[in-house]
Design a protein around this motif. Structure first.
Motif, PDB file in Angstrom:
ATOM      1  N   GLN A 117      -6.672 -23.188  15.753  1.00 32.38           N
ATOM      2  CA  GLN A 117      -5.303 -23.080  15.280  1.00 32.38           C
ATOM      3  C   GLN A 117      -4.772 -21.659  15.429  1.00 32.38           C
ATOM      4  O   GLN A 117      -3.660 -21.444  15.883  1.00 32.38           O
ATOM      5  CB  GLN A 117      -5.305 -23.465  13.814  1.00 32.38           C
ATOM      6  N   GLU A 120      -4.052 -20.961  19.049  1.00 33.22           N
ATOM      7  CA  GLU A 120      -2.799 -21.593  19.480  1.00 33.22           C
ATOM      8  C   GLU A 120      -1.604 -20.815  18.932  1.00 33.22           C
ATOM      9  O   GLU A 120      -0.613 -20.607  19.616  1.00 33.22           O
ATOM     10  CB  GLU A 120      -2.718 -23.029  18.950  1.00 33.22           C
ATOM     11  N   LYS A 121      -1.740 -20.410  17.691  1.00 35.69           N
ATOM     12  CA  LYS A 121      -0.662 -19.692  17.037  1.00 35.69           C
ATOM     13  C   LYS A 121      -0.404 -18.387  17.776  1.00 35.69           C
ATOM     14  O   LYS A 121       0.733 -18.045  18.065  1.00 35.69           O
ATOM     15  CB  LYS A 121      -1.065 -19.425  15.585  1.00 35.69           C
ATOM     16  N   ALA A 124       1.332 -19.148  20.988  1.00 34.96           N
ATOM     17  CA  ALA A 124       2.733 -19.529  20.842  1.00 34.96           C
ATOM     18  C   ALA A 124       3.611 -18.355  20.428  1.00 34.96           C
ATOM     19  O   ALA A 124       4.740 -18.224  20.876  1.00 34.96           O
ATOM     20  CB  ALA A 124       2.858 -20.660  19.835  1.00 34.96           C
ATOM     21  N   THR A 125       3.073 -17.507  19.565  1.00 33.01           N
ATOM     22  CA  THR A 125       3.914 -16.425  19.067  1.00 33.01           C
ATOM     23  C   THR A 125       3.816 -15.190  19.942  1.00 33.01           C
ATOM     24  O   THR A 125       4.603 -14.271  19.817  1.00 33.01           O
ATOM     25  CB  THR A 125       3.500 -16.012  17.632  1.00 33.01           C
TER      26      THR A 125
ATOM     27  N   VAL B 398       5.297 -22.175  10.761  1.00 29.74           N
ATOM     28  CA  VAL B 398       5.250 -20.718  10.689  1.00 29.74           C
ATOM     29  C   VAL B 398       5.921 -20.153  11.936  1.00 29.74           C
ATOM     30  O   VAL B 398       6.379 -20.903  12.798  1.00 29.74           O
ATOM     31  CB  VAL B 398       3.794 -20.194  10.565  1.00 29.74           C
ATOM     32  N   ALA B 399       5.964 -18.814  12.019  1.00 26.89           N
ATOM     33  CA  ALA B 399       6.651 -18.145  13.119  1.00 26.89           C
ATOM     34  C   ALA B 399       6.301 -18.762  14.470  1.00 26.89           C
ATOM     35  O   ALA B 399       5.143 -19.121  14.709  1.00 26.89           O
ATOM     36  CB  ALA B 399       6.287 -16.670  13.118  1.00 26.89           C
ATOM     37  N   GLY B 400       7.306 -18.913  15.316  1.00 26.84           N
ATOM     38  CA  GLY B 400       7.070 -19.426  16.655  1.00 26.84           C
ATOM     39  C   GLY B 400       7.040 -20.938  16.715  1.00 26.84           C
ATOM     40  O   GLY B 400       6.647 -21.512  17.720  1.00 26.84           O
ATOM     41  N   VAL B 402       5.123 -22.987  15.129  1.00 27.68           N
ATOM     42  CA  VAL B 402       3.758 -23.503  15.106  1.00 27.68           C
ATOM     43  C   VAL B 402       3.462 -24.127  13.744  1.00 27.68           C
ATOM     44  O   VAL B 402       3.992 -23.695  12.729  1.00 27.68           O
ATOM     45  CB  VAL B 402       2.755 -22.350  15.382  1.00 27.68           C
ATOM     46  N   THR B 403       2.625 -25.189  13.768  1.00 21.62           N
ATOM     47  CA  THR B 403       2.228 -25.818  12.513  1.00 21.62           C
ATOM     48  C   THR B 403       0.973 -25.146  11.969  1.00 21.62           C
ATOM     49  O   THR B 403      -0.025 -25.061  12.669  1.00 21.62           O
ATOM     50  CB  THR B 403       1.873 -27.296  12.746  1.00 21.62           C
ATOM     51  N   ASP B 404       1.053 -24.701  10.748  1.00 20.51           N
ATOM     52  CA  ASP B 404      -0.122 -24.158  10.087  1.00 20.51           C
ATOM     53  C   ASP B 404      -0.637 -25.259   9.157  1.00 20.51           C
ATOM     54  O   ASP B 404       0.027 -25.612   8.189  1.00 20.51           O
ATOM     55  CB  ASP B 404       0.297 -22.911   9.292  1.00 20.51           C
ATOM     56  N   LYS B 405      -1.807 -25.815   9.493  1.00 19.48           N
ATOM     57  CA  LYS B 405      -2.304 -26.942   8.698  1.00 19.48           C
ATOM     58  C   LYS B 405      -2.903 -26.444   7.397  1.00 19.48           C
ATOM     59  O   LYS B 405      -3.769 -25.580   7.393  1.00 19.48           O
ATOM     60  CB  LYS B 405      -3.351 -27.718   9.489  1.00 19.48           C
ATOM     61  N   GLU B 441      -0.103 -29.223  17.400  1.00 18.86           N
ATOM     62  CA  GLU B 441      -0.067 -27.792  17.120  1.00 18.86           C
ATOM     63  C   GLU B 441       1.352 -27.284  16.859  1.00 18.86           C
ATOM     64  O   GLU B 441       1.552 -26.365  16.078  1.00 18.86           O
ATOM     65  CB  GLU B 441      -0.664 -27.006  18.292  1.00 18.86           C
ATOM     66  N   LEU B 442       2.303 -27.867  17.567  1.00 16.74           N
ATOM     67  CA  LEU B 442       3.664 -27.370  17.439  1.00 16.74           C
ATOM     68  C   LEU B 442       4.455 -28.203  16.434  1.00 16.74           C
ATOM     69  O   LEU B 442       4.325 -29.429  16.381  1.00 16.74           O
ATOM     70  CB  LEU B 442       4.374 -27.386  18.794  1.00 16.74           C
TER      71      LEU B 442
END
Lengths: 239, 633
Positions: A117, A120-121, A124-125, B398-400, B402-405, B441-442
């Motif tokens: 995760q 990926e984050k 993406a950012t 969250v920023a961008g 994106v999913t923060d699980k 993820e997104l």
């Protein structure tokens, strides 16, 4: 320990244990305690998971909202909070890695996010993610990445090189062995940690404990790194 | 405890049932027609009365635009989600729907949201139970597909509330089935429940241990079931009819519903016969016939049946189990009667599935067991406890994007996660949070659950506030959120905008008592209107008797009119609409000639230059004639 501080039961006034009154058995308002304390376990990393499961089932029978179907609103809401904490605690403690990470956080150690995760984050950012290659793996990783790149090119061209696949397969096997070995390394640190708990903190072992914690963090980071590599290899082989 | 009945309800895509615990065993409560299954069909009859269940089924064929089925597929979904369903189901949406708004479906001239339509089914089940007990029923356990998301669960709970039921617990269907199944004997081991119903598919893997039913993993597809098989066969028939008979009946609701009925019968027959015949009388007199062999049928449904494999494998993987480690397999849902489905399950889990409980009833029976547990339990259930999981991961954006699980799928519920937020700007008092559900993820690939606005954050320099937000998934699988600013200890206000749900206020306004009133209102209005009409005709008749035309009638005619006049006077102040209506019609009929004679007199008087007597032609006998009066259609 903080969670063992007793106070009187809201219902019958007797001194109580953490979750229920020891006298009348009524559920009590949740007290913020750590997961180890919640189960009445010492803050040790070698944990008998079958004892944990037994305790989880026993507490579930008394804390789950289903048991409070006919209770008043206040008890129902305490049951909801208590049983969510019970479930969160059980989920964390039964998994050896989550348990270790939880303990590190409890002891104030900042964890490096190595999860998929987080990757990926970062992707993406666009923010840079620290990916420190463990020194003992440098050579292996360098070679593996070259092989994987080659594989991608070949796949694009529709070619098939059994020798290359064998190389990658071998590397994967070696990584998986490393992954296992790191877990054993972690367990050694668990033993060290548990010993320091048994000895108590009073006898000037704080530096020792810090060193054990740092070592565990290092093992976890290396282990995560290897796990990510294995994942990359699997993805490359599947695609 | 004994006075308050808590029932278990299986609110199914195709059929619904209500059950309760009779002593040591759960039993299904039949409807007035003696049948256990209440088809989840809602229709409006000619008089705009709501009809539910078996009685509503004929409207699917006779007036398809006034009936609706399989509404469960629409629960908790937005208009942009259901484009695929619209191609396959004759749902008619209200014309003025906006994106993001809760759907409204047209039935006749009225529109209803899916929770309201489900509430009508629930109310029917509630009535069946009340008739059975001779007492009111206000509490229920209602089952939902295990793979239902938060919005779909919330919509189901709303439906209960609208129907006047306090939904004590939503239970996942496969888990409920395991409760019914595990009731009689103390069981230990790993059990797989494969549940293929009318519109949804679930797979759940449970660990049974001394009466504890612990779900380890669950997976599924909330849009996969027997309906999909029906649609395949319907498409085949429509193609045939176009090719062989040169008829395009796709737009004929009546024809499609006739085909649907025939297709379902053939599908059921194919579970026990090597072939079946589709036999449909098409509107307009033509006939469509076709034989379907089991072989052709199995080829056709291969793709649908195969769609259950992925979720099964994922559930096994999540549970960390191999097929060999499974001790028992239980089949649930009518579609598991299909031999091909049974073979697939057997191959997947390498053991013969259990079929000893009726797959249509087992979920409702399990719901009754859970109802009993929640009611305080009995000798047989006192050791039983269900530990279920959340089927989908909960995340925040969250920023961008994106999913923060923050709570992973297959976590035992209740489950919680705490997140900390701060502000970006000095003096900022609001913080927006976007909550998502799903595995991707997104954020844009996950299901948007709600946008929360944390309000009332005390103004502080940027980054100073520390807002603790607690996300808690309760035992129903529904999310609750609370927030607190830690430096000031102030509870932050949370403004929830459910992405696909009804607000509390909307639900409040939909409570079915208001439906009941509406029906009651309607009946009263009918009576009042009829009474007014009766008064009008009686007044006109009184005037008519003074007219010379009255004398021109035969004495028999006069006697007849006076008898009917007395009869109408006798019933008009009562509450029986049909009696008043009948009296008016009879009197109208009998005074027809009087009206004509009066008209003639008026006309001839006019021709003679006499002023028309305004009493002769004012609204009266003519106005009351039924020819001009349309009923509701």
């Amino acid at each position: 320990m903080p969670g063992e501080a007793t106070s009187s039961c809201w219902s019958c006034g007797t001194m109580r244990a953490v979750h229920f009154c020891s006298s009348c058995g009524k559920v009590q308002p949740p007290v913020p305690v750590d997961y180890f304390t919640f189960f009445g376990f010492p803050r040790k990393l070698n944990l008998d998971t079958s004892a944990l499961e037994k305790e989880f089932y026993a507490l579930s029978r008394r804390l789950h909202p289903d048991v409070f179907g006919q209770a008043d609103t206040r008890e129902r809401s305490w049951s909801l909070e208590q049983s969510s904490m019970l479930n969160d605690a059980y989920r964390t403690l039964k998994d050896p890695i989550k348990r270790t990470e939880y303990l590190l956080r409890l002891e104030g150690v900042e964890l490096e996010e190595q999860s998929k995760q987080a990757t990926e984050k970062a992707r993406a950012t666009g923010e840079l993610k620290k990916q420190v290659v463990p020194p003992d793996l440098l050579e292996e990783v360098f070679e593996l990445n070259m092989h994987l790149e080659e594989l991608r090119i070949q796949k694009k061209l529709g070619e098939d090189d059994p020798a290359l696949l064998e190389e990658i397969g071998k590397a994967k096997l070696s990584l998986e062995e490393k992954y296992e070995a790191l877990f054993n390394e972690l367990k050694t640190e668990w033993n060290n940690w548990d010993k320091s708990v048994d000895n108590g903190t009073a006898d000037g072992t704080n530096d020792d404990r810090r060193r054990i914690l740092d070592k565990m963090l290092d093992v976890l980071n290396r282990r995560n790194y290897v796990r990510n590599l294995v994942r990359d290899v699997n993805e490359a082989l599947e695609n | 405890m004994a006075t308050d009945y808590i029932v278990g309800i299986d609110l199914g895509t195709t059929n619904s049932l209500v059950a309760y615990m009779q002593g040591d065993s759960p039993v299904v409560i039949p409807g007035e027609d003696g049948l256990n299954l209440v088809p989840s069909v809602v229709a409006l009859d000619e008089k705009n009365q709501i009809i539910v269940g078996n009685a509503a089924r004929r409207y699917l064929i006779e007036t398809p635009e006034r009936a609706v089925y399989s509404v469960k597929r629409l629960m908790g979904r937005g208009v942009e989600d259901i484009q695929d369903e619209l191609k396959l189901f004759p749902f008619q949406l209200a014309e003025d729907l906006h994106e993001g708004e809760v759907l409204r479906i047209k039935i006749g001239e009225r529109t209803y949201t899916p929770p309201e339509i489900s509430a009508l089914v629930l109310r029917q089940l509630k009535r069946n139970a009340e008739r059975f007990f001779g007492a009111s029923v206000t509490q229920a356990v209602v089952t939902v597909p295990a793979y239902f998301n938060d919005a779909q669960r919330q919509a189901t709970k709303d439906a209960g509330r609208i129907a006047g039921l306090n939904v004590l617990r939503l239970v996942n269907e496969p888990t409920a089935a395991s409760l019914a199944y595990g009731l009689d004997k103390k069981k230990h081991g790993i059990v797989v429940v494969y549940d293929l119903g009318g519109g949804t598919f679930d797979i759940s893997i449970l660990k049974l241990h001394d009466g504890i039913f612990e779900v380890i993993a669950t997976n599924g597809d909330t849009h996969l079931g027997g309906d999909d098989i029906d649609n395949l066969l319907i498409a085949l028939a429509l193609d045939d009819i176009r090719g062989d008979l040169g008829l395009d009946v796709r737009r004929s609701g009546e024809a499609v519903q006739r085909i649907r009925k025939a297709v379902i019968e053939a599908k059921i027959a194919l579970s026990s016969q090597p072939s079946a015949t589709l036999d449909v009388d098409l509107p307009g007199g033509k006939k469509y016939q076709r034989e379907i062999s089991l072989e052709v049928f199995e080829q056709m449904i291969q793709r649908i049946v195969d769609r259950t494999v992925g979720p099964c494998k994922q559930a096994l993987k999540d549970a960390g189990l191999k097929p060999e480690q499974i001790d028992e397999v239980v089949l649930v849902g009518g579609s598991t009667r299909i031999p091909k489905v049974r073979r697939l399950v057997q191959d997947l889990f390498r053991r013969a599935p259990h079929t000893d409980l009726n797959p249509d009833e087992v979920v409702a029976l399990g719901a009754a067991v859970q109802a009993n547990i929640l009611g305080g339990g009995s000798e047989i259930t006192k050791e039983m406890l269900l530990l279920d999981v959340t089927p989908l991961s909960l995340g925040i954006e969250v920023a961008g994007g994106v999913t923060d699980k923050i709570i992973l799928r297959n976590s035992t519920v209740p489950a919680s996660a705490t997140q900390y937020y701060t502000t970006q700007v000095d003096g900022q008092t609001n913080v927006a949070i976007h909550v998502l559900q799903g595995e991707r993820e997104l954020a844009r690939d996950c299901r948007s659950l709600a946008r929360f606005d944390l309000k009332g954050v005390p103004p502080m320099p940027a980054g100073m506030p520390r807002i603790e937000v607690k996300f808690l998934i309760d035992a129903n699988g529904i999310l609750r959120v609370s927030a607190r600013e830690q430096r000031s200890g102030k509870e932050a206000e949370i403004d929830v905008q459910p992405s696909y749900g009804l607000t509390d206020e909307q639900v409040e306004n939909m409570l079915l008592e208001s439906f009941d009133y509406a029906e009651e209102d309607f009946r009263q209005r009918q009576v009042i209107e009829a009474r007014r009409e009766a008064d009008t005709i009686l007044t006109a008749l009184a005037k008519g008797k003074k007219n010379q035309a009255w004398q021109e009638l035969t004495s028999d005619e006069r006697r007849n009119v006076e008898t009917l006049e007395k009869a109408l006077v006798a019933v008009k102040d009562g509450d029986d609409y049909h009696a008043i209506r009948g009296g008016i019609d009879a009197l109208n009929e009998a005074t027809m000639r009087l009206a004509e004679l009066m008209m003639d007199t008026a006309v001839s008087n006019a021709l003679k230059g006499k002023a028309m007597d305004d009493t002769d032609l004012e609204e009266g006998l003519q106005a009351g004639h039924p020819v001009a009066k349309a009923e509701f259609e």
